[in-house]
Design an enzyme around this catalytic site. Structure first.
Site, PDB file in Angstrom:
ATOM      1  N   THR A 177       0.843  -1.186   0.000  1.00 26.75           N
ATOM      2  CA  THR A 177       0.000   0.000   0.000  1.00 26.75           C
ATOM      3  C   THR A 177       0.882   1.240   0.000  1.00 26.75           C
ATOM      4  O   THR A 177       1.741   1.390   0.872  1.00 26.75           O
ATOM      5  CB  THR A 177      -0.870   0.030   1.285  1.00 26.75           C
ATOM      6  OG1 THR A 177      -1.404  -1.268   1.478  1.00 26.75           O
ATOM      7  CG2 THR A 177      -1.971   1.065   1.199  1.00 26.75           C
ATOM      8  N   ARG A 236      11.482 -12.178   9.050  1.00 27.60           N
ATOM      9  CA  ARG A 236      11.470 -13.633   9.113  1.00 27.60           C
ATOM     10  C   ARG A 236      12.555 -14.189   8.202  1.00 27.60           C
ATOM     11  O   ARG A 236      12.811 -13.648   7.116  1.00 27.60           O
ATOM     12  CB  ARG A 236      10.113 -14.206   8.678  1.00 27.60           C
ATOM     13  CG  ARG A 236       9.006 -14.106   9.725  1.00 27.60           C
ATOM     14  CD  ARG A 236       9.265 -14.986  10.947  1.00 27.60           C
ATOM     15  NE  ARG A 236       8.212 -14.903  11.947  1.00 27.60           N
ATOM     16  CZ  ARG A 236       8.168 -14.032  12.955  1.00 27.60           C
ATOM     17  NH1 ARG A 236       9.147 -13.155  13.112  1.00 27.60           N
ATOM     18  NH2 ARG A 236       7.177 -14.064  13.826  1.00 27.60           N
ATOM     19  N   GLU A 265      15.562 -21.438  11.882  1.00 28.02           N
ATOM     20  CA  GLU A 265      15.773 -21.096  13.286  1.00 28.02           C
ATOM     21  C   GLU A 265      15.497 -22.289  14.207  1.00 28.02           C
ATOM     22  O   GLU A 265      14.513 -22.988  13.984  1.00 28.02           O
ATOM     23  CB  GLU A 265      14.779 -19.976  13.641  1.00 28.02           C
ATOM     24  CG  GLU A 265      15.454 -18.731  14.087  1.00 28.02           C
ATOM     25  CD  GLU A 265      14.485 -17.585  14.231  1.00 28.02           C
ATOM     26  OE1 GLU A 265      14.375 -16.799  13.284  1.00 28.02           O
ATOM     27  OE2 GLU A 265      13.839 -17.493  15.275  1.00 28.02           O
ATOM     28  N   HIS A 283      17.172 -13.752  17.496  1.00 25.33           N
ATOM     29  CA  HIS A 283      15.751 -13.365  17.394  1.00 25.33           C
ATOM     30  C   HIS A 283      15.268 -12.637  18.667  1.00 25.33           C
ATOM     31  O   HIS A 283      14.373 -13.111  19.374  1.00 25.33           O
ATOM     32  CB  HIS A 283      14.860 -14.581  17.099  1.00 25.33           C
ATOM     33  CG  HIS A 283      13.554 -14.201  16.459  1.00 25.33           C
ATOM     34  ND1 HIS A 283      12.844 -15.035  15.623  1.00 25.33           N
ATOM     35  CD2 HIS A 283      12.813 -13.061  16.539  1.00 25.33           C
ATOM     36  CE1 HIS A 283      11.735 -14.429  15.216  1.00 25.33           C
ATOM     37  NE2 HIS A 283      11.693 -13.231  15.766  1.00 25.33           N
TER      38      HIS A 283
HETATM   39  C1  DGY Z   1       7.377 -11.338  16.349  1.00 26.91           C
HETATM   40  O1  DGY Z   1       6.721 -11.138  17.385  1.00 26.91           O
HETATM   41  O2  DGY Z   1       6.863 -11.814  15.342  1.00 26.91           O
HETATM   42  C2  DGY Z   1       8.807 -10.930  16.312  1.00 26.91           C
HETATM   43  O3  DGY Z   1       9.514 -11.683  15.401  1.00 26.91           O
HETATM   44  C3  DGY Z   1       9.431 -11.008  17.668  1.00 26.91           C
HETATM   45  O4  DGY Z   1      10.739 -10.557  17.638  1.00 26.91           O
END
Ligand code: DGY
Length: 321
Positions: A177, A236, A265, A283
């Site tokens: 958007t 991600r 991960e 993370h």
């Molecule tokens: C989430 O909450 O999706 C994040 O990756 C946390 O760091």
């Protein structure tokens, strides 16, 4: 009788005490059982609170005979089969907003760490190699005047861009958007995706994961980046081809990268672990006391609302369609 809630792992004591007060709480962690086993043994459970690292697929959803809600303890919810939960009339909720500042801080911390070679410099000094000031010692990349390409101008993308303004960076962005309001207010420039990749000094990813964007950063896209550019991923791991990124960093075909997330991960590509031009975090995007407590509270509020027959406050996008 109190309704039964399954929490997959321990979070802070206070929210756990709150859960125990209002519900019959079953915690998977420490039980020696898998989530699937616990859900199977507790078919009367009405709520499941999972963590982002746990895959909640069709198998587990089917075992939850009385589930009314899956309240993910994260903003990202690619670990959950949302389409199937929706088909089974089970709400899926997440924890937006509360973790935005913390995650944007981590993006900024990675930008600073990579551009100014902070971790490398710290290691250099600890190894006893600092023998005096030098004109060529640990020279990094200037942030002022550099172009930061934000991919995904959502909450975290915007918060990262606003922080970068303080460092006098030019902001370009690509988003599904277009945000003309932000373009006017903050002088952000919208760019098509591939143009942004080749024009940016730093590319920072802020989009959710989905099968459509798996390996969005593949060989072709990485190869469009400037040779001295920096790649940041706090979104991600599956958005990037991690093996190819490692190869590029090894050949110094990028200045560096800062990662908080990984494709498999908690595994990290072996090659990345050997390289100095990448900063690797476990993370921790949302890992502040304030946001983790807020996230826990949101899971509880969502569960309470769902079990009271209300629409929970943080239903994910698929339930709004
Ligand atoms: C989430 O909450 O999706 C994040 O990756 C946390 O760091």
């Amino acid at each position: 009788m109190k309704p039964k809630v399954i929490l997959t792992q321990y979070y802070q004591d206070e929210p756990i005490a709150q859960l125990r007060r209002d519900f019959e709480l079953v915690i998977v962690e420490g039980s020696g059982k898998s989530i699937a086993q616990v859900v199977k043994e507790n078919p009367d459970a009405q709520a499941l609170i999972p963590f982002l690292s746990e895959k909640i697929g069709k198998d587990i959803i089917d075992l939850g005979k009385n589930l009314k809600i899956i309240a993910n303890y994260a903003v990202g919810y690619n670990n959950i089969d949302v389409a199937y939960a929706k088909e089974r009339h089970i709400w899926v909720t997440n924890t937006p907003d509360i973790l935005t500042p913390a995650t944007a801080d981590i993006a900024m911390a990675l930008i600073l760490s990579v551009s100014r070679r902070i971790i490398e410099s710290d290691q250099f000094l600890r190894e006893g190699k600092f023998n005096g000031w030098g004109a060529n010692l640990m020279v990094g990349k200037a942030l002022n005047g550099a172009t930061l390409g934000i991919i995904g101008m959502g909450r975290i993308g915007l918060a990262t861009a606003l922080r970068a303004i303080g460092f006098e960076m030019n902001i370009v962005y690509y988003s599904r958007t277009r945000r003309q309001d932000l373009e006017q207010q903050y002088h952000f420039t919208y760019m098509p995706f591939l143009d942004l990749v080749s024009a940016s000094d730093i590319v920072s990813l802020h989009i959710p994961s989905s099968p459509q964007v798996k390996h969005l950063f593949n060989k072709e896209v990485f190869d469009l980046m400037k040779k001295d550019a920096i790649f940041i991923n706090v979104a991600r791991g599956d958005l990037m081809d991690e093996a190819y990124l490692a190869e590029k960093l090894e050949k110094n075909e990028l200045f560096g990268a800062g990662l908080d997330v990984y494709e498999l991960e908690p595994k990290v590509h072996e090659k990345l672990l050997q390289l100095k031009n990448v900063v690797l975090l476990p993370h921790i995007g949302s890992a502040t006391d304030k946001s983790r407590l807020g996230m826990a509270q949101m899971t509880i509020d969502n569960v309470k609302q769902a079990l009271a027959g209300q629409t929970p406050q943080n239903i994910v996008a698929e339930f709004k369609m």
